[in-house]
Design a protein around this motif. Structure first.
Motif, PDB file in Angstrom:
ATOM      1  N   PRO A  36       0.822  -1.216   0.000  1.00 43.43           N
ATOM      2  CA  PRO A  36       0.000   0.000   0.000  1.00 43.43           C
ATOM      3  C   PRO A  36       0.856   1.267   0.000  1.00 43.43           C
ATOM      4  O   PRO A  36       2.064   1.225   0.215  1.00 43.43           O
ATOM      5  N   LEU A  37       0.200   2.382  -0.231  1.00 45.46           N
ATOM      6  CA  LEU A  37       0.850   3.686  -0.151  1.00 45.46           C
ATOM      7  C   LEU A  37       0.677   4.261   1.248  1.00 45.46           C
ATOM      8  O   LEU A  37      -0.412   4.170   1.836  1.00 45.46           O
ATOM      9  N   VAL A  38       1.736   4.845   1.790  1.00 42.80           N
ATOM     10  CA  VAL A  38       1.618   5.623   3.024  1.00 42.80           C
ATOM     11  C   VAL A  38       2.026   7.056   2.704  1.00 42.80           C
ATOM     12  O   VAL A  38       2.937   7.294   1.895  1.00 42.80           O
ATOM     13  N   ILE A  39       1.338   7.990   3.317  1.00 44.38           N
ATOM     14  CA  ILE A  39       1.567   9.413   3.070  1.00 44.38           C
ATOM     15  C   ILE A  39       2.235  10.012   4.292  1.00 44.38           C
ATOM     16  O   ILE A  39       1.714   9.904   5.411  1.00 44.38           O
ATOM     17  N   VAL A  40       3.400  10.628   4.089  1.00 41.48           N
ATOM     18  CA  VAL A  40       4.145  11.222   5.200  1.00 41.48           C
ATOM     19  C   VAL A  40       4.370  12.698   4.900  1.00 41.48           C
ATOM     20  O   VAL A  40       4.852  13.061   3.824  1.00 41.48           O
ATOM     21  N   THR A 133      -2.605   2.512   9.300  1.00 41.14           N
ATOM     22  CA  THR A 133      -2.805   3.952   9.147  1.00 41.14           C
ATOM     23  C   THR A 133      -2.090   4.396   7.877  1.00 41.14           C
ATOM     24  O   THR A 133      -0.996   3.921   7.584  1.00 41.14           O
ATOM     25  N   GLU A 134      -2.698   5.289   7.134  1.00 44.86           N
ATOM     26  CA  GLU A 134      -2.131   5.683   5.854  1.00 44.86           C
ATOM     27  C   GLU A 134      -1.404   7.020   5.889  1.00 44.86           C
ATOM     28  O   GLU A 134      -0.565   7.293   5.030  1.00 44.86           O
ATOM     29  N   ARG A 135      -1.684   7.863   6.868  1.00 47.34           N
ATOM     30  CA  ARG A 135      -1.104   9.209   6.872  1.00 47.34           C
ATOM     31  C   ARG A 135      -0.327   9.454   8.162  1.00 47.34           C
ATOM     32  O   ARG A 135      -0.804   9.140   9.254  1.00 47.34           O
TER      33      ARG A 135
END
Length: 346
Positions: A36-40, A133-135
């Protein structure tokens, strides 16, 4: 003739169809294996590049930045990171991300490996699968205590005339046995406090009778045998640090979260142990309307001619809502020892 034609035509069409099926299979396999993609979000990009910057965990690449952009209003930099599928379940709300890049400080050079490999993003999380959690909000610097890292977690605070050097080593007999994090000012502004970590193999060196003091700089003593220069190490001479000792035996076990005071020197640290009270000192803040000439940090607080405490900090205060004007008043933080004025017969 017709049969030969159709046989040839069938054979000609079979090859591209097989190639298409294989290509679709490879594409599906590649898509299905993606994590998946995680946004930081970071305060600045610091050399992050889409398609190049890696996400690492314990020096192993576990993802790569796919896109770099901005939040609404251009307030922060946003990095979209594609993480490996087998690692993704462990990335939860407790995970921490920060950018690793070359940095030169008084404590030395960090991130030197990125000179050749380039800037990368480091992640820290534990080995427990949590709620995904993605963000995330990226940290400005590496955390002192990382997930899964063992050790004694304590905190330091300054006393009068004491000082804290953040991101510095904790030494015992010249050997580094721990690290100090980033110092912060307490909400009331009367002392500084910082988290610290004693490495697991050295936690037995610290007990309730242990005293810590500032090891930065050096001292010069001149005696019958000549001049003697004392400093803990070259590293602390340049960048600062903390050292400690246990002057008496019998101290109880120290638990995580214990707070120790940092004294300005070894003598003050030793004296604090022998002058210590079983009752914690009472912290008071007193505001004087007029300036008091000669009052300084360390000045005694007396009651009926007996010393019951001392001045810890001096500052100016302006509060129109409380005092009705904009005058600067003297705010004095004092530490009073209850045993010195509450004992019977005094």
């Amino acid at each position: 003739m017709r049969k030969v034609f159709f046989s040839g035509a069938s054979f000609i069409w079979i090859l591209p169809i097989l190639a298409l099926v294989v290509a679709l299979g490879v594409a599906w396999q590649s898509y299905n294996s993606r994590g998946p993609l995680v946004i930081v979000e970071f305060e600045n990009g610091a050399g992050i590049k889409a398609g190049e910057t890696e996400l690492r965990y314990r020096d192993i690449t576990v993802g790569k930045v796919e896109n770099v952009g901005f939040t609404e209003g251009l307030g922060k930099v946003v990095a979209s990171i594609r993480v490996d599928k087998d690692v993704a379940p462990y990335i939860d709300s407790s995970s921490v991300f920060w950018i690793v890049q070359p940095e030169v400080t008084a404590q030395g050079i960090t991130g030197l490996s990125t000179v050749l490999s380039g800037v990368h993003i480091e992640g820290s999380w534990d080995d427990q699968i949590g709620t995904s959690t993605e963000r995330f909000v990226g940290a400005a610097e590496p955390p002192l205590i990382r997930s899964g890292q063992a050790g004694l977690e304590i905190a330091f605070r300054t006393v009068a005339n004491g000082q804290l050097t953040d991101n510095a080593p904790i030494l015992f007999k010249g050997i580094e046995v721990g690290r100090v994090g980033r110092a912060k000012i307490a909400p009331r502004g009367n002392y500084a406090i910082v988290e610290a970590l004693i490495f697991e193999e050295h936690r037995s060196l610290v007990n309730e009778n242990t005293r810590f003091w500032d090891a930065s700089g050096f001292s010069v003593n001149i005696g019958p045998s000549g001049a003697e220069i004392d400093f803990s190490s070259l590293a602390t001479l340049v960048g600062g640090g903390v050292t400690f000792d246990t002057f008496v035996s019998g101290g109880g076990r120290v638990q995580d979260g214990s707070v120790f005071e940092i004294y300005p020197d070894k003598e003050s640290a030793r004296n604090s142990l022998f002058n210590a009270s079983e009752v914690d000192p009472l912290k008071l803040s007193v505001v004087f309307e007029d300036n008091i000439s000669g009052l300084a940090v360390g000045a005694p607080v007396e009651m009926s001619g007996l010393k019951i405490g001392e001045v810890e900090a001096l500052s100016g205060v302006v509060d129109y809502d409380v005092y009705g004007d904009s005058r600067v008043r003297l705010s004095v933080n004092i530490s009073v020892q209850p045993r010195d004025w509450a004992c019977p017969g005094r």
